[in-house]
Write an enzyme that holds these catalytic residues in place. Structure first.
Site, PDB file in Angstrom:
ATOM      1  N   HIS A  84      -0.554   8.934  -1.867  1.00 46.95           N
ATOM      2  CA  HIS A  84      -2.003   8.926  -2.103  1.00 46.95           C
ATOM      3  C   HIS A  84      -2.540  10.358  -2.123  1.00 46.95           C
ATOM      4  O   HIS A  84      -3.395  10.706  -2.942  1.00 46.95           O
ATOM      5  CB  HIS A  84      -2.712   8.104  -1.024  1.00 46.95           C
ATOM      6  N   ILE A 103       0.899  -1.153   0.000  1.00 44.45           N
ATOM      7  CA  ILE A 103       0.000   0.000   0.000  1.00 44.45           C
ATOM      8  C   ILE A 103       0.934   1.198   0.000  1.00 44.45           C
ATOM      9  O   ILE A 103       1.847   1.295   0.817  1.00 44.45           O
ATOM     10  CB  ILE A 103      -0.986   0.001   1.196  1.00 44.45           C
ATOM     11  N   SER A 104       0.753   2.104  -0.953  1.00 39.41           N
ATOM     12  CA  SER A 104       1.657   3.247  -1.077  1.00 39.41           C
ATOM     13  C   SER A 104       1.573   4.131   0.160  1.00 39.41           C
ATOM     14  O   SER A 104       0.602   4.072   0.924  1.00 39.41           O
ATOM     15  CB  SER A 104       1.303   4.072  -2.314  1.00 39.41           C
TER      16      SER A 104
END
Ligand code: SAH
Length: 208
Positions: free
Chosen positions: A49, A43-44
């Protein structure tokens, strides 16, 4: 992130407040770093994001159609959904079925996510994102969450006129950079290099 100037728009702030990152990040969800989600994916980091949402914001409006390639945890897919409801669609594409299932499972953890799936506001599909997802095209927004070796023409073709794509691309120097690709209302395409990044590559699906 708002205090640090990483989020400047109220709409992005509200979207980030409405989606709980703990539903998507298995460890330290509120630390500003990527976290592993299995299958060599992450998950970045929250600041990435935020940058994606801020950059794409002019095209993220109620009713907009969004393609989120490399949807992984499903977190950003849900952030986009918060920005395009009511009336929009967000299609999350991943090429690893267990990650498609993970995005679905994580989305169902909140009542808003479960409702978005029921209403068709959010869909997850298993496909090779390098080809986009023709069935839902054209898109106001295409977000690519993994680094491309080249800027895939099929993705540019699936952008609306006007529309915007956020895409990390690996250049000849071996470094990755985020590009913003804008298609204007007459179909003219312009790209701008923003900053250096480190994403997992957009690859062939693993052989099973
Ligand atoms: N946006 C996601 C990022 C996940 S990491 C998040 O923040 O959770 C990148 C994702 O791209 C991985 O889930 C990986 O499986 C996916 N991916 C890599 N190559 C792909 C391809 N050719 N087509 C679709 N997805 C791909």
């Amino acid at each position: 992130m708002r205090k640090e100037g990483l989020i400047t728009s109220d709409r992005v702030f509200d979207a980030f407040v409405s989606v709980d990152r703990a539903h998507f990040s298995p460890t330290t969800p509120y630390a500003d770093s990527p976290q592993t989600i299995g299958h060599a994916a992450t998950i970045s980091a929250p600041h990435m994001h935020a940058s994606a949402a801020e950059t794409l914001l002019p095209y993220l409006n109620p009713g907009s159609k969004v393609l989120d390639i490399g949807s992984g945890s499903g977190y950003l897919t849900n952030i986009f959904a918060a920005l395009v409801r009511p009336g929009g669609t967000v299609i999350g594409v991943d090429h690893i079925q267990p990650l498609v299932d993970l995005g679905l499972k994580n989305t169902k953890k909140s009542p808003e996510g479960a409702k978005a799936l029921e209403e068709g506001l959010i869909k997850f599909v298993c496909a090779d994102g390098r080809k986009g997802w023709k069935e839902g095209a054209p898109y106001d927004v295409i977000h690519v969450g993994a680094a491309c070796g080249v800027l895939h023409q099929e993705l540019v073709e699936q952008l609306k006129a006007p529309g915007r794509m956020f895409v990390p691309v690996e250049e000849q120097d071996g470094m990755q950079y985020v590009f913003v690709v804008d298609k204007d209302k007459d179909g003219g395409v312009r790209r701008e290099r923003l900053y250096g990044v480190q994403y997992v590559p957009l690859t062939d699906a693993p052989k099973v």
